[in-house]
Design a protein around this motif. Structure first.
Motif, short mmCIF file in Angstrom:
data_model
loop_
_atom_site.label_atom_id
_atom_site.label_comp_id
_atom_site.label_asym_id
_atom_site.label_seq_id
_atom_site.Cartn_x
_atom_site.Cartn_y
_atom_site.Cartn_z
N ARG A 179 -3.86 5.95 6.99
CA ARG A 179 -2.64 5.58 7.76
C ARG A 179 -1.39 5.81 6.91
O ARG A 179 -0.39 6.33 7.38
CB ARG A 179 -2.72 4.14 8.24
N VAL A 180 -1.45 5.38 5.65
CA VAL A 180 -0.31 5.56 4.75
C VAL A 180 0.03 7.03 4.60
O VAL A 180 1.19 7.44 4.72
CB VAL A 180 -0.60 4.90 3.37
N ARG A 181 -0.99 7.84 4.37
CA ARG A 181 -0.77 9.29 4.20
C ARG A 181 -0.21 9.92 5.49
O ARG A 181 0.65 10.79 5.42
CB ARG A 181 -2.07 9.97 3.80
N ASN B 254 1.69 8.41 7.69
CA ASN B 254 3.09 7.99 7.84
C ASN B 254 4.03 8.75 6.90
O ASN B 254 5.22 8.83 7.18
CB ASN B 254 3.21 6.48 7.58
N TYR C 207 0.89 4.03 -3.09
CA TYR C 207 0.52 5.43 -2.91
C TYR C 207 1.67 6.35 -3.30
O TYR C 207 1.47 7.34 -4.01
CB TYR C 207 0.08 5.70 -1.47
N THR C 208 2.88 6.06 -2.85
CA THR C 208 4.01 6.93 -3.19
C THR C 208 4.28 6.91 -4.69
O THR C 208 4.60 7.94 -5.27
CB THR C 208 5.28 6.58 -2.39
N SER D 198 -6.86 2.50 5.58
CA SER D 198 -5.46 2.15 5.28
C SER D 198 -4.78 3.29 4.55
O SER D 198 -3.62 3.63 4.84
CB SER D 198 -5.38 0.89 4.41
N ALA E 213 0.82 -1.22 0.00
CA ALA E 213 0.00 0.00 0.00
C ALA E 213 0.85 1.27 0.00
O ALA E 213 0.57 2.22 -0.74
CB ALA E 213 -0.94 0.00 1.21
N MET E 214 1.90 1.30 0.81
CA MET E 214 2.77 2.49 0.88
C MET E 214 3.42 2.75 -0.48
O MET E 214 3.44 3.88 -0.97
CB MET E 214 3.84 2.30 1.96
#
Length: 189
Positions: free
Chosen positions: A183-185, A187, A151-152, A180, A147-148
């Protein structure tokens, strides 16, 4: 029309008479956020070029959940090849994510351009190939990333879209839940 002609000029050359014909066949259409350019279960009867705005291609599951497959932004074509070529109904919705401005051709006019403009079929073939390539470029990497990373990667490749699409649509596109994505955003900040 200027943006569309610039787009077409990258794929083939047209003379003044052909440009004039294209201009006569194109109609400027405005869609508001939430409007559909194409609805699932219908046959696509028009071809669009996005002058301004963002669309999403999506479907609804049997459970009523929205699944966003990809986004279409400025200087991209919207066409349902199945509808244009095979006269089949689309399994997907094409929905405006923002207020949008398009140039639109009827499916019949789009097909008739082949009989009128020499080399139009080659241009259309390049449009379809370019559209398919862009779609695969967006979809394939999503299959193997966490997921991270998804997104990046999305932020790096499509920075112009990150703040233009609702988080629910972006989470659906990334194949994760909205919580989720939050949370990713968090972090990343």
């Amino acid at each position: 029309m200027k943006e569309f002609l610039e787009y077409i000029s990258q794929l083939g050359s047209l003379n003044e008479q052909q440009i004039s014909l294209l201009s006569q066949k194109a109609t400027s259409v405005s869609l508001r956020k939430g409007d559909y350019f194409l609805e699932a279960g219908t046959i696509g009867q028009r071809v669009g070029f996005v002058v301004e705005g963002v669309f999403r291609v999506c479907h609804y599951t049997d459970q009523g959940e929205e699944v966003t497959h990809y986004f279409i932004e400025e200087r991209r074509m919207i066409m349902d090849v199945r509808g244009l070529v095979e006269n089949n109904a689309s399994p997907y919705h094409v929905q405006a994510v923002t207020d949008c401005q398009l140039l639109v051709f009827s499916a019949q006019d789009w097909r008739n351009l082949s009989a009128t403009i020499a080399g139009w079929d080659a241009i259309v073939h390049k449009i379809i190939a370019k559209t398919l390539s862009q779609k695969l470029e967006r979809i394939v990497p999503m299959l193997a990333q966490d997921a991270m990373t998804r997104y990046t990667s999305f932020m790096e490749k499509y920075p112009q879209l990150v703040n233009r699409v609702p988080l629910a649509y972006l989470a659906s596109y990334l194949g994760i839940t909205q919580s989720s994505l939050s949370r990713v955003r968090k972090n990343i900040r």
